[in-house]
Enzyme design. Structure first.
Site, PDB file in Angstrom:
ATOM      1  N   GLY A   1       0.781  -1.297  -0.077  1.00  9.96           N
ATOM      2  CA  GLY A   1       0.033   0.059  -0.001  1.00  9.96           C
ATOM      3  C   GLY A   1       0.884   1.249   0.117  1.00  9.96           C
ATOM      4  N   ASP A   2       1.957   1.250   0.840  1.00 12.74           N
ATOM      5  CA  ASP A   2       2.714   2.590   0.802  1.00 12.74           C
ATOM      6  C   ASP A   2       3.588   2.604  -0.708  1.00 12.74           C
ATOM      7  OD1 ASP A   2       2.164   2.504   3.546  1.00 12.74           O
ATOM      8  OD2 ASP A   2       3.678   1.622   3.997  1.00 12.74           O
TER       9      ASP A   2
END
Length: 382
Positions: free
Chosen positions: A318-319
């Site tokens: 996600g990052d």
């Protein structure tokens, strides 16, 4: 005239960015991951740790970090959600645009803080770390065993960033082309976040915000709602989106309807708001609400296929997605390109251990920036 957020960028000789003129800025909670592949359960038992969970460090865990560092197999990796995203963006841009991504956070005046800053410098990240002697640098013990990962974070100085430090370096904010904030920072220094948001709003620069975690949405829904009028791009995953709906009182709606409701929350700049919802290997949903036309559109972008045997660690996906998206955004790419870069970055990172990157980045760009008129955040006409 309308002002596009990322107008023509004057490059320094040899395409080297001036250190005071980054393209992308992030405010966050920096940690240094101290990672070790353990052969047995000795350390886990000694510190009463589960083998595949996150345990916030208590006093009894503090000696663990020295033990990890004393092992020759230890690895040091910068961490914290916002920093991971910014490092992803800089990894994409590092060869043509070194030091084009700037990070604000707080660290202690200690060896761990020095090591963190040195690693960021080697990764070409322009770091603005407020150094304090009353708190130690935030760190996270990472014990890896087989396919399990035990995390022991000690937040330390990462929660003590001051607005004074931000204002002392305000020139960096003024020259940036866009901003990305992970949700965790809202509990650290909301005042600083709002100052950056007000600047972005005034100057027509994109501000992206990530909900970060389901428990975070549950705990900080009201403060996040308060800053929503500033947010141009809201990122979250499917679970976080559903928790938001529960807090907002429309939990029985479809994800698509939830996205539409989120997109229509009041916005100071009456242009567009974009809601991006990821869902592991399922297509990413993108909702765009145009405040001028009062129209909501929903599209989907497929995720790149990958063999299960090629996946090493999905924790940073996600990052990395957010970092890839924002790298493309501040380079003036169109929405489709931003999504492609986001998916490619996540695809690369999940084949690595931890939030690390392969030597060669498959994404490339021309330093003669072409600004997309159909996907830019413009100041409202007067």
């Amino acid at each position: 005239n309308d002002q596009i957020f990322a107008g023509n960028i004057n490059l320094a000789p040899n395409n080297q960015m001036n250190q005071s003129s980054p393209l992308l800025v992030t405010l966050g909670n920096p940690l240094l991951d101290i990672s070790l592949q353990v052969k047995d359960d000795q350390l886990l038992r000694k510190y009463e740790l589960p083998d595949n969970e996150t345990v916030l460090a208590q006093e009894k865990h503090m000696p663990l970090y020295d033990e990890l560092q004393s092992d020759k197999g230890v690895n040091y990796i910068p961490g914290g959600a916002g920093l991971n995203s910014l490092r992803t963006a800089q990894w994409i841009m590092r060869k043509k645009l070194p030091k084009s991504c700037a990070y604000f956070g707080c660290a202690g005046k200690d060896e761990v803080g020095d090591r963190l800053k040195d690693i960021l410098n080697k990764e070409q990240v322009l770091s603005f770390l407020e150094r304090r002697d009353d708190h130690s640098t935030g760190k996270c013990g990472v014990l890896l065993k087989d396919n399990c990962r035990c995390l022991v974070p000690h937040l330390g100085a990462s929660c003590h960033f001051t607005t004074n430090y931000l204002m002392e370096n305000w020139e960096v904010i003024e020259k940036a082309k866009g901003f990305y904030i992970a949700g965790y920072f809202i509990s650290t220094n909301k005042e600083s976040l709002v100052k950056v948001a007000e600047h972005a709003n005034k100057e027509g620069k994109p501000l992206a915000f990530n909900l970060s975690a389901t428990f975070w949405v549950d705990m900080f829904y009201d403060p996040i709602l308060e800053i929503m009028p500033y947010i141009d791009i809201l990122m979250c995953n499917d679970d976080e989106c559903k928790v938001w709906a529960k807090k907002a009182g429309y939990e029985n709606e479809s994800v698509e309807t939830i996205m539409e409701n989120m997109s229509k929350i009041n916005k100071f700049q009456q242009n567009q708001r974009i809601i991006i919802v990821t869902d592991a290997d399922k297509p990413t949903k993108i909702g765009i609400y145009d405040f001028q036309e009062k129209k909501f559109t929903l599209t989907k972008a497929p995720v790149q296929a990958i063999k299960g045997s090629e996946i090493v660690d999905v924790n940073g996906a996600g990052d990395a997605f957010a970092g890839g998206f924002m790298a493309a955004k501040v380079l003036g790419k169109k929405l489709d390109d931003c999504l492609e870069w986001a998916h490619t970055a996540a695809h690369c990172v999940i084949q690595q251990e931890g939030a690390t990157f392969p030597e060669n980045c498959p994404l490339d760009f021309d330093c003669q920036f072409a600004i997309s008129k159909d996907f830019s955040f413009q100041k409202k006409k007067k």
